[in-house]
Each structure stands twice: as structure tokens, then as C-alpha cells.
Design an enzyme around this catalytic site. Structure first.
Site, PDB file in Angstrom:
ATOM      1  N   GLU A 120       0.844  -1.200   0.000  1.00  0.00           N
ATOM      2  CA  GLU A 120       0.000   0.000   0.000  1.00  0.00           C
ATOM      3  C   GLU A 120       0.874   1.241   0.000  1.00  0.00           C
ATOM      4  OE1 GLU A 120      -1.934   0.128   3.863  1.00  0.00           O
ATOM      5  OE2 GLU A 120      -2.365  -2.006   3.779  1.00  0.00           O
ATOM      6  N   LYS A 122       2.535   4.572   1.124  1.00  0.00           N
ATOM      7  CA  LYS A 122       2.760   5.153   2.446  1.00  0.00           C
ATOM      8  C   LYS A 122       2.433   6.637   2.343  1.00  0.00           C
ATOM      9  CE  LYS A 122       6.087   5.306   6.209  1.00  0.00           C
ATOM     10  NZ  LYS A 122       5.956   6.724   6.528  1.00  0.00           N
ATOM     11  N   ASP A 124       2.025  10.431   3.188  1.00  0.00           N
ATOM     12  CA  ASP A 124       2.842  11.346   3.982  1.00  0.00           C
ATOM     13  C   ASP A 124       1.953  12.390   4.655  1.00  0.00           C
ATOM     14  OD1 ASP A 124       5.112  12.243   5.098  1.00  0.00           O
ATOM     15  OD2 ASP A 124       5.967  13.124   3.280  1.00  0.00           O
ATOM     16  N   TYR A 231      -6.074   2.588   7.015  1.00  0.00           N
ATOM     17  CA  TYR A 231      -5.192   1.466   6.672  1.00  0.00           C
ATOM     18  C   TYR A 231      -4.883   0.527   7.854  1.00  0.00           C
ATOM     19  CZ  TYR A 231      -1.834   4.905   8.413  1.00  0.00           C
ATOM     20  OH  TYR A 231      -1.201   5.828   9.177  1.00  0.00           O
ATOM     21  N   LYS A 319      10.906   2.890   1.596  1.00  0.00           N
ATOM     22  CA  LYS A 319      10.883   4.322   1.321  1.00  0.00           C
ATOM     23  C   LYS A 319      11.403   4.617  -0.078  1.00  0.00           C
ATOM     24  CE  LYS A 319      10.137   6.949   4.533  1.00  0.00           C
ATOM     25  NZ  LYS A 319      10.714   7.247   5.803  1.00  0.00           N
ATOM     26  N   CYS A 413      36.945  20.077  24.277  1.00  0.00           N
ATOM     27  CA  CYS A 413      35.526  20.413  24.173  1.00  0.00           C
ATOM     28  C   CYS A 413      35.378  21.911  23.907  1.00  0.00           C
ATOM     29  CB  CYS A 413      34.831  20.031  25.477  1.00  0.00           C
ATOM     30  SG  CYS A 413      33.140  20.619  25.564  1.00  0.00           S
ATOM     31  N   CYS A 416      33.495  23.509  27.313  1.00  0.00           N
ATOM     32  CA  CYS A 416      34.094  23.615  28.650  1.00  0.00           C
ATOM     33  C   CYS A 416      35.608  23.516  28.629  1.00  0.00           C
ATOM     34  CB  CYS A 416      33.505  22.563  29.581  1.00  0.00           C
ATOM     35  SG  CYS A 416      34.055  20.885  29.223  1.00  0.00           S
ATOM     36  N   CYS A 435      33.655  14.651  25.232  1.00  0.00           N
ATOM     37  CA  CYS A 435      34.151  15.588  26.224  1.00  0.00           C
ATOM     38  C   CYS A 435      34.232  14.851  27.556  1.00  0.00           C
ATOM     39  CB  CYS A 435      33.189  16.755  26.328  1.00  0.00           C
ATOM     40  SG  CYS A 435      33.361  17.707  27.834  1.00  0.00           S
ATOM     41  N   CYS A 441      30.730  20.297  32.374  1.00  0.00           N
ATOM     42  CA  CYS A 441      30.535  20.812  31.027  1.00  0.00           C
ATOM     43  C   CYS A 441      29.098  21.309  30.902  1.00  0.00           C
ATOM     44  CB  CYS A 441      30.794  19.722  29.992  1.00  0.00           C
ATOM     45  SG  CYS A 441      30.464  20.289  28.317  1.00  0.00           S
TER      46      CYS A 441
END
Ligand code: IVH
Length: 694
Positions: A120, A122, A124, A231, A319, A413, A416, A435, A441
Site C-alpha cells: 500500500e 505510504k 505522507d 489502513y 521508502k 571540548c 568547557c 568531552c 561541562c
């Protein structure tokens, strides 16, 4: 006052009333207001002033007498009786063959045994669950998190294609599920109206359908043309058909639109042929579809196949290929996540990909950038598939600027300044650089808070990412328990929340109420909110089901040192394993996590997990399957046990309640005997399962 004065007032009152009604119409139904909110308020004020001065003007028809005009502040929640599930995705033709092979293997079907499947489109749009009792539409809910959605009954009732009363003797209780969507033509017209009214445009038909359905004022929904395809289903008092196709035919007879392109196929080749057929028709359908859904047709087989976490084993979404485009990479920024992971994000020259403007894309990690040799200033190819964040595929080398230098990934990082390292383990070096700053942080602390309040965790309305950033920056919320003391602290604060930009009495009251409402929280949400590594929503649910109370989990997790029995207990929970067990043990071994939990539990009550299928004789029991099974595959047996509320473990211990042993069972059976654990054979298990189902 003279009669003339009154006549003038009456005329002015009527004129103002008509003008306000016209602006209401423009605002609510057409999304195209022509005056500002301030001008509108001014009209309202003049109208009310006249009413006050001349109460005799007020009639039943006066605007001030209209009831139900003020929209609700938010939607009520609806608990789905049967969870609304999602689908696994595949992209390649070979994946479709794998899917069919997997289904056959699970069911123990030979290669030549027939197996019918539907294909079937799909759609959207956004999924919606419609509940009918004795043929009457009584409730409509959005999907939400799959367990709890929003009550959009009033809005759904404005959708012409959705019947209020069903034809042809439907089951007494019938929940029909399907997709609400907008056609491409209506989407274009709506955006034109939005543009004229100076309002933001919708990115695509899906967003505009969602935006239109999730309107607090049903009048707005009514003004937007929405459509529906049925569906799937949720609760059904008695099944009117035995196949997916049969159900769709029934839906049609009850009065629902079903998609005409649905076909019955008998092999992977046939599914693929139909997929490519639909793909070729895609542009002429008049509405967006983003793939084709394959479902095992026979509902008895669907039942046997069951689910893996939230997706059915009996269905998959194939898809369509992603949309692609090229653009210039302006910069690479590093984001620091909740677990300290440094993620490179591409800042792009904005470009339209499949109808959506893209200006950011993920670069995944350090190795990925090096492997593709992506440099700032490069022209890059990117793709966007469905809702996932766009990805950079590679570089268009011919367009590389001469001075482009290879990108150097930071080793500290950026937030931090702590060292950022790639952990080494038995499996090699982690692809992710992290990090090491932990809670010092700020990025990590903030991300953990955002996770804590996110939709599948505490889900506190009015406390989203933006507010967390603000409150964090001001030091008002730096740890989870601060959320629950916010109101009390605000009462004594010099500058109160209401006084700040963007807040008013109502929003502050709503925020505090939303926080109050979360002082009680289901165990699975609580565990998920903690942000333990490798413990996402599904694993949180598995832990919650196994331990039932937070105290039980905490006790075992604290005792879960390497090699201990407690560690094995977590490791043995079906679907978890050693990595998760280690992460859970590590989390509870950290003093600062324990301190935070103590602080938090002063304000929060964690509700024990509701038992699933409590009428089932195996609910809550720990079951181990061993030896070979003859009537079903091992996977199927496990899935069945879980559906009945049992916990399936992979090895026998003193926590095991029941061992199901088939021929050839060896050491596990011996261990069960040694420990005195009840042992039954496959036949007895099937009888038990049948009893449990009632
Ligand atoms: S079946 C258990 N069929 O896709 C079965 N879903 O990615 C659940 N969708 O949440 C869904 N068209 O919103 C199914 N023909 C179709 C569909 C479909 C669109 C949506 C649905 C679902 C999402 C999963």
C-alpha cells in the site's frame, strides 16, 4: 439620554459587531487577518464599552453571548488502548527480499509455502486513531508518543471524508487508524493565503496537515481541506475479517476512503514490481507519498509475528530514494551532546531539497569528515530522506577552492575546554570523540536537562529546549530537581518570572501547573529521563517491566558490579545484554548521579510499572526457552511469552520461574532441575498461552 442617542449607540453597536465578526472570520477560517491584534482588541474594547453603557443593547445574538468561541488552551490527552506503532524502514530492493525471508524464517515457512502480502502507498500525512462505538464516532486522537495522543475529536469531525456514523453493521467497538493528509493543490493554495496574510509558510503538505489538525480552534481545521485514508486499526470488539485486504474492504463498506493502489502480492519480486509501479505514478497522485508499506496479509500470521519494540515484524515501509542537491559548506560547528559526544554539524548555504529549505546537515563524526575529506568552502552533495536530518554524501572536487584546508577536528571540548577523547575498548577505538568534562561541562548538563523534560521523558509543557537554555543560563535550573523547586523559589525571588519578557500570569501559572502534574511519573518515563547511556525508550521500558519499582532497579543496579549476580540479572533481561548492563551499573556507581537521584526523589513519586496482561498466568514471570521447539520458532515463542507479560531470559538462575524445554535441552535443563525450577514442554506451554489469551 435622548432616543436619538440610543439609536446612534445601537447603530454603532451593530456596525462594530459586524466588523468584529468579519475579522473573526478572516482570522479563524481564512488565516488571513487584515488588521493587527491591537486594532482588533480596540474594536472589542469599544464594543464592550457600549454594552456597559447601554446594557439594553445586548441580545442573544451579541458576540459577547456566543459560547464556545474561546478555544481551549490545550488538547486533552487520550491513552491509546492499543499502542499506535511505527514501521521499520528499508531503502534497497535487497532489503525487501531480506524482509520476506525474515518473515518466513520466523514463521518457519519453507521457501515454497505461499505467503501473501499487501503493498500500500505510504501516505505522507499524520496518523490518527478514530474510535467508533456502536457505529458512532466518539473520539479521535493523534498518535502522540504512541501510547498517549491528543484528543482532536472536534477537529476531526470537520473532515468531510471521515464518517460520523458508520454503515453496514460495524463491530460495537472499532478503532480505525489511518492518515490525515492534504492534497498538493490545497497545500499550494493554503500557502498562497498564508503569504498574502504575511504569515509563515508551511514547509510541505505533511506539516500543513499536521498544523491544520492540531488547531485549538476547530473552526480553523474546518477551513482547511483535509483528507483521510484508513489502513490500520486499534481496539476492535470482534474482527470483521481475517486478512489485511479483508479489513480494508470492510473499512470501505463502513464508509472510509481506502487507497485504491493497495494490491495483494505473493513474493518479494511482486512487491518490488508494485513498488516501482507506484513510484512511477507518484507525480500524478495529487498527494504526497513517501514509500510503499508491505504487510503480511493473514492476520493470524500477523499475530504470530508480533512486534520488536515498537515496530511490527509483519510490516515494513519501503521508502522512496532520498532527494539530493548540492550547495556550499560554509562552516563546521561542533555540538556537544548529553553524553559528551562531539557532533560535527555542517552549516550550509541554504538550498531547497525536495521542497524543504536545508541549511544544516549532519557530518556524523570525525572519521566521516576525514574519509570524505570534507573541507570548509567545499561544494558538497547532500540528501534528505523523510524526516531524518539531511546528510552530506561527499564533495564535488572540481569546485574545491584552492586554499581549502583539511578540517582539524578539535581535541578539546569547545564548550568547557576539557579534553575530548576517543575511548578505547576491546572492539577498537570509539568513532565518537567525547568531552571528559561530565557535569562541569555546561553543554552536557544542559543537554541532560533537555532530555529530562523531553516528550518521552517528563514531557513538561511550557518547558522545552528554549526555556531550559534560558533558565540554565540564569542559573535558575541547573539540575533536574531545580525544576520542582522553581515555583517555591519564584515566590521569594526579587524578580519574578511573570515580570520577564515572554511571560505573563497565564503562562507562568500554566508552567507551574505542568510541573506540578509531573510530580508523579510512570517508571519507564523516569528511567528514560535519567539519560543513562544505551537506555533509550525501549530499554527503559524493558527495565521498568522487569523491575516494576524504581527501588528494585536501584538496588540491583547498585549491586551490579562486574561478574556479580545482579549484573547478570540485568544482562539477562530479554533485549538488553552486557553493554546495557554495564552502562546501568556505571550510572548508579557515580556518586553525583546517586546524589541527584536522592534530591529528585524528594519531589517526584515514581509510579510502579503497570503489569501487562495481568490475567495471564505467566504475567511477571521469568521464562527461559531451551532445546528445540517443534510447533514454532524460538523467536516466535519468545515474542509470544512477552506478549503475555512474561519476561524472557536467556539463562537459568534462581530468578527463573519457568523453563520450557524441547528435545535436546542440555545444561539449562540440568540447571533448572538443580535449582528446582518448574519445567514444562512445548505442548504444555502452548496450552498455557492459549489459556492466557482467554
Ligand atoms: S501501517 C502497525 N500503513 O507511516 C502498522 N502506516 O512510519 C502501523 N503510514 O505511523 C502503520 N501510510 O503514520 C501504515 N499504508 C500505511 C501507511 C502508514 C502512512 C504512516 C503512519 C505510521 C508511519 C510509520
Amino acid at each position: 439620554m435622548t432616543a436619538d442617542d440610543l439609536a446612534t449607540a445601537r447603530a454603532e453597536y451593530a456596525r462594530l459587531g459586524a466588523e468584529i465578526a468579519r475579522h473573526d472570520e478572516l482570522y479563524y477560517r481564512e488565516d488571513a487577518p487584515v488588521i493587527s491584534d491591537a486594532e482588533y482588541d480596540d474594536l472589542r474594547r469599544r464594543y464592550e464599552a457600549l454594552e456597559k453603557a447601554h446594557p439594553e443593547l445586548v441580545t442573544e445574538k451579541s458576540l459577547s453571548k456566543r459560547i464556545g468561541a474561546a478555544p481551549a488552551e490545550k488538547f486533552a490527552k487520550v491513552r491509546h488502548k492499543v499502542p499506535v506503532l511505527s514501521l521499520g524502514n528499508v531503502f534497497a530492493d535487497a532489503d525487501v527480499e531480506d524482509f520476506v525471508a525474515r518473515v518466513r524464517r520466523f514463521l518457519g515457512l519453507s521457501a515454497d509455502a505461499p505467503l501473501a502480502m499487501t503493498a500500500e502507498p505510504k501516505i505522507d500525512g499524520l496518523s490518527c486513531s478514530l474510535r467508533y462505538e456502536h457505529g458512532h464516532l466518539v473520539q479521535a486522537a493523534t498518535r502522540g508518543d504512541g501510547y498517549e495522543g491528543e484528543d482532536v475529536t472536534a477537529n476531526v469531525k470537520t473532515i468531510g471524508e471521515i464518517p460520523h456514523v458508520l454503515k453496514h453493521a460495524p463491530p460495537a467497538v472499532l478503532e480505525v487508524r489511518g492518515e490525515v493528509y492534504m492534497t498538493l493543490a490545497d497545500f499550494a493554495a493554503l500557502n498562497e493565503r498564508q503569504a498574502k496574510a504575511g504569515k509563515p509558510l508551511f514547509a510541505n503538505p505533511r506539516n500543513s496537515a499536521a498544523g491544520s489538525l492540531r488547531q485549538l480552534d476547530p473552526a480553523i481545521t474546518a477551513s482547511r481541506p483535509l483528507h483521510f485514508f484508513a489502513y490500520a486499526w486499534g481496539e476492535v470488539s470482534h474482527m470483521p475479517a481475517a486478512t489485511q485486504m479483508g479489513m480494508l474492504e470492510k473499512f470501505k463498506s463502513y464508509g472510509f476512503p481506502v487507497n485504491k493502489l493497495t494490491t495483494l502480492c505473493h513474493s518479494a519480486e511482486e512487491l518490488l514490481r508494485h513498488y516501482h509501479d507506484i513510484e512511477n505514478h507518484r507525480a500524478t497522485l495529487g498527494y504526497d507519498i513517501d514509500g510503499v508499506v508491505y504487510k503480511v496479509n493473514d492476520l493470524a500470521l500477523q499475530e504470530r509475528l508480533g512486534f520488536v519494540s515498537r515496530a511490527p515484524r509483519w510490516a515494513v515501509a519501503h521508502k522512496f530514494p532520498a532527494h539530493q542537491a548540492t550547495t556550499v559548506l560554509r562552516d563546521i560547528e561542533i555540538q556537544v551532546g548529553r553524553t559528551g559526544a562531539l557532533t560535527p554539524v555542517a552549516r550550509l548555504e541554504p538550498v531547497t531539497v525536495g521542497g524543504v529549505v536545508v541549511s544544516n546537515a549532519t557530518l556524523h563524526n570525525e572519521d566521516e569528515i576525514a574519509r570524505k575529506d570534507i573541507r570548509i568552502g567545499d561544494t558538497v552533495r547532500l540528501q534528505r530522506a523523510g524526516d531524518v536530518i539531511p546528510q552530506i554524501l561527499g564533495v564535488v572536487l572540481e569546485k574545491r577552492p584552492k586554499n581549502a584546508k583539511p578540517y582539524r577536528f578539535p581535541h578539546v571540548c569547545p564548550v568547557c575546554g576539557s579534553a575530548a577523547i576517543r575511548e578505547k575498548s576491546d572492539g577498537g577505538t570509539d568513532v565518537v570523540r567525547r568531552c571528559t568534562g561530565g557535569l562541569i561541562c555546561q553543554a552536557q548538563a544542559q543537554e541532560r536537562l533537555k532530555h529530562f523534560v523531553s516528550r518521552l521523558a517528563f514531557d513538561i509543557e511550557g518547558l522545552g529546549e528554549k526555556q531550559i537554555e534560558q533558565f540554565y543560563a540564569e542559573g535558575l535550573i541547573t539540575k533536574p530537581d531545580d525544576i520542582f523547586t522553581l515555583a517555591a523559589r519564584d515566590a521569594h525571588a526579587k524578580t519574578k518570572l511573570v515580570e520577564r519578557e515572554g511571560y505573563g500570569e497565564t503562562s507562568v501559572r500554566n508552567l507551574f501547573a505542568a510541573i506540578e502534574a509531573r510530580r508523579e511519573i510512570p517508571l519507564n518515563r523516569f528511567i528514560f529521563a535519567l539519560g543513562i547511556r544505551h537506555v533509550g525508550e525501549t530499554n527503559a521500558r524493558r527495565l521498568a517491566r522487569h523491575f516494576v519499582t524504581f527501588e528494585a532497579l536501584r538496588k540491583t543496579a547498585r549491586a551490579a558490579s562486574e561478574g556479580s549476580e545482579a549484573r547478570a540479572e540485568i544482562d539477562n533481561i530479554e533485549g538488553l545484554g552486557a553493554v546495557v548492563a554495564e552502562a546501568v551499573a556505571d550510572f548508579f556507581a557515580e556518586k553525583h548521579n546517586e546524589d541527584e537521584l536522592d534530591a529528585l526523589l524528594k519531589y517526584v513519586t515514581v509510579e510502579p510499572m503497570e503489569a501487562v496482561a495481568s490475567s495471564s498466568p505467566v504475567a511477571g514471570k521469568t521464562v527461559v526457552f531451551t532445546g528445540s521447539l517443534e510447533r514454532m520458532t524460538r523467536d516466535e515463542a519468545k515474542a509470544q511469552a512477552e506478549r503475555l507479560g512474561a519476561k524472557v531470559a536467556s539463562s537459568v538462575s534462581k530468578n527463573t520461574d519457568l523453563v520450557v524445554a524441547g528435545p535436546g535441552a542440555g545444561s539449562k535443563l540440568d540447571k533448572a532441575k538443580e535449582l528446582g525450577v518448574e519445567t514444562i514442554d512445548e505442548e504444555a506451554w502452548l496450552k498455557l498461552a492459549a489459556e492466557a489469551r482467554g
